[in-house]
Design a protein around this motif. Structure first.
Motif, PDB file in Angstrom:
ATOM      1  N   MET A  46       0.638  -1.121  -0.029  1.00 53.59           N
ATOM      2  CA  MET A  46      -0.135   0.026   0.060  1.00 53.59           C
ATOM      3  C   MET A  46       0.813   1.173   0.070  1.00 53.59           C
ATOM      4  SD  MET A  46      -2.991   1.042   2.575  1.00 53.59           S
ATOM      5  CE  MET A  46      -2.413   0.167   3.745  1.00 53.59           C
ATOM      6  N   ASP A  48       2.549   4.725   0.573  1.00 55.36           N
ATOM      7  CA  ASP A  48       2.550   5.690   1.915  1.00 55.36           C
ATOM      8  C   ASP A  48       2.364   4.778   3.187  1.00 55.36           C
ATOM      9  OD1 ASP A  48       3.055   8.270   3.278  1.00 55.36           O
ATOM     10  OD2 ASP A  48       1.031   8.649   3.491  1.00 55.36           O
ATOM     11  N   SER A  49       3.085   3.801   3.188  1.00 54.60           N
ATOM     12  CA  SER A  49       2.777   2.973   4.305  1.00 54.60           C
ATOM     13  C   SER A  49       4.224   2.078   4.778  1.00 54.60           C
ATOM     14  CB  SER A  49       1.921   1.875   3.922  1.00 54.60           C
ATOM     15  OG  SER A  49       2.190   0.762   3.022  1.00 54.60           O
ATOM     16  N   THR A  50       5.161   1.910   3.749  1.00 58.22           N
ATOM     17  CA  THR A  50       6.410   1.207   4.086  1.00 58.22           C
ATOM     18  C   THR A  50       7.486   2.001   3.342  1.00 58.22           C
ATOM     19  OG1 THR A  50       5.120  -0.873   4.067  1.00 58.22           O
ATOM     20  CG2 THR A  50       7.721  -1.019   3.871  1.00 58.22           C
ATOM     21  N   MET A  79       7.396   1.240   8.934  1.00 53.85           N
ATOM     22  CA  MET A  79       5.916   0.937   8.431  1.00 53.85           C
ATOM     23  C   MET A  79       4.710   1.927   9.305  1.00 53.85           C
ATOM     24  SD  MET A  79       5.604  -2.953   8.088  1.00 53.85           S
ATOM     25  CE  MET A  79       3.988  -3.039   7.363  1.00 53.85           C
ATOM     26  N   GLN A  80       4.108   2.496   8.665  1.00 51.22           N
ATOM     27  CA  GLN A  80       3.056   3.586   9.135  1.00 51.22           C
ATOM     28  C   GLN A  80       1.592   3.343   8.812  1.00 51.22           C
ATOM     29  OE1 GLN A  80       4.500   7.617   8.375  1.00 51.22           O
ATOM     30  NE2 GLN A  80       3.552   7.459   6.319  1.00 51.22           N
ATOM     31  N   ARG A  81       0.659   3.510   9.293  1.00 52.93           N
ATOM     32  CA  ARG A  81      -0.710   3.455   9.242  1.00 52.93           C
ATOM     33  C   ARG A  81      -1.292   4.568   9.794  1.00 52.93           C
ATOM     34  NH1 ARG A  81       1.435  -0.007   6.615  1.00 52.93           N
ATOM     35  NH2 ARG A  81       0.796  -2.138   6.121  1.00 52.93           N
ATOM     36  N   PRO A  82      -2.639   5.024   8.980  1.00 47.62           N
ATOM     37  CA  PRO A  82      -3.608   5.786  10.031  1.00 47.62           C
ATOM     38  C   PRO A  82      -3.949   5.226  11.021  1.00 47.62           C
ATOM     39  CG  PRO A  82      -4.180   5.783   7.721  1.00 47.62           C
ATOM     40  CD  PRO A  82      -3.182   4.642   7.946  1.00 47.62           C
ATOM     41  N   SER A  87      -7.883   9.829   9.850  1.00 48.81           N
ATOM     42  CA  SER A  87      -6.964   9.953   8.650  1.00 48.81           C
ATOM     43  C   SER A  87      -6.036  11.113   8.992  1.00 48.81           C
ATOM     44  CB  SER A  87      -7.712  10.244   7.361  1.00 48.81           C
ATOM     45  OG  SER A  87      -8.365  11.423   7.417  1.00 48.81           O
ATOM     46  N   LEU A  90      -1.122   9.766  11.542  1.00 49.02           N
ATOM     47  CA  LEU A  90      -0.245   8.348  11.193  1.00 49.02           C
ATOM     48  C   LEU A  90       0.803   8.090  12.384  1.00 49.02           C
ATOM     49  CD1 LEU A  90       1.144   9.595   7.758  1.00 49.02           C
ATOM     50  CD2 LEU A  90      -0.533   7.739   8.367  1.00 49.02           C
ATOM     51  N   GLY A  92       3.591   5.208  13.321  1.00 53.40           N
ATOM     52  CA  GLY A  92       4.575   4.189  12.664  1.00 53.40           C
ATOM     53  C   GLY A  92       5.491   3.313  13.799  1.00 53.40           C
TER      54      GLY A  92
END
Length: 196
Positions: A46, A48-50, A79-82, A87, A90, A92
């Motif tokens: 995905m 903007d995640s890794t 690695m980051q996620r909302p 939204s 973030l 990580g």
């Protein structure tokens, strides 16, 4: 048909993924970083995640306990996620490899850490963010003559033009040895972040 829709969605979503170049300076210190968004290289990741990245920092004697230190070289993974349903936030988890030659001693460590970034919910034309990081390497992940590694930062970030950010922050980086705890850099800085 479903396969085509998924491929189109992945193609469109990759437009929102960005690599970043970051430069942080003050009167005495220089820091540069480059982060690669793996979602732009691999469709199964995905956007903007890794991230994988490299960095280099040359700290001054004025903002350090060390009188003769080489630059601090870094390789990193994040690695980051909302976070939750927001939204704007973030969160990580990451790891780094840090190396420097300090007064004829080698310092190397693999710190693990957490990062957070929050887009402030102001109704203004320029987005504003606040963020912070904390990385720590215990003795078991610290090598050569070193005892541990501790880093923390706090930052304010304003996107003044599309994909162009201005930042101000404070950082503290400790490279501790068995013989003595030492600070590599403790300073305020100003910087730019470019996304491409």
């Amino acid at each position: 048909m479903l396969k085509k829709i998924v491929l189109i969605a992945l193609s469109v979503s990759s437009l929102f993924a960005f690599h970043t170049i970051e430069l942080n300076i003050n009167d005495k210190d220089f820091e540069g970083k480059l982060h690669f968004d793996m979602g732009q290289f691999n469709e199964s990741i995905m956007p903007d995640s890794t991230f994988f990245g490299i960095g280099y920092m040359k700290g001054s004697e004025q903002n350090s306990d060390f009188k003769n230190a080489d630059g601090l070289v870094e390789a990193n993974f994040l690695m980051q996620r909302p976070f939750g349903d927001s939204s704007n936030l973030l969160f990580g988890m990451g790891m780094k490899y840090e190396y420097s030659r300090i007064e004829d001693n080698d310092f190397s460590a693999i710190p693990l850490g957490l990062e957070a970034r929050y887009k402030l919910p102001f109704d203004i034309s320029v987005p504003m963010y606040i963020g912070g990081i904390f990385y720590y390497s215990p003795q078991v992940l610290t090598f050569n003559d070193a005892k541990n590694y501790i880093e923390y930062r706090a930052e304010v970030d304003i996107e003044i033009i599309e994909r162009g950010h201005v930042m101000a922050g404070y950082r503290n980086i400790d490279l501790n040895f068995d013989a003595k705890d030492m600070n590599y850099n403790r300073s305020w800085y100003f910087g730019f972040r470019f996304q491409f």
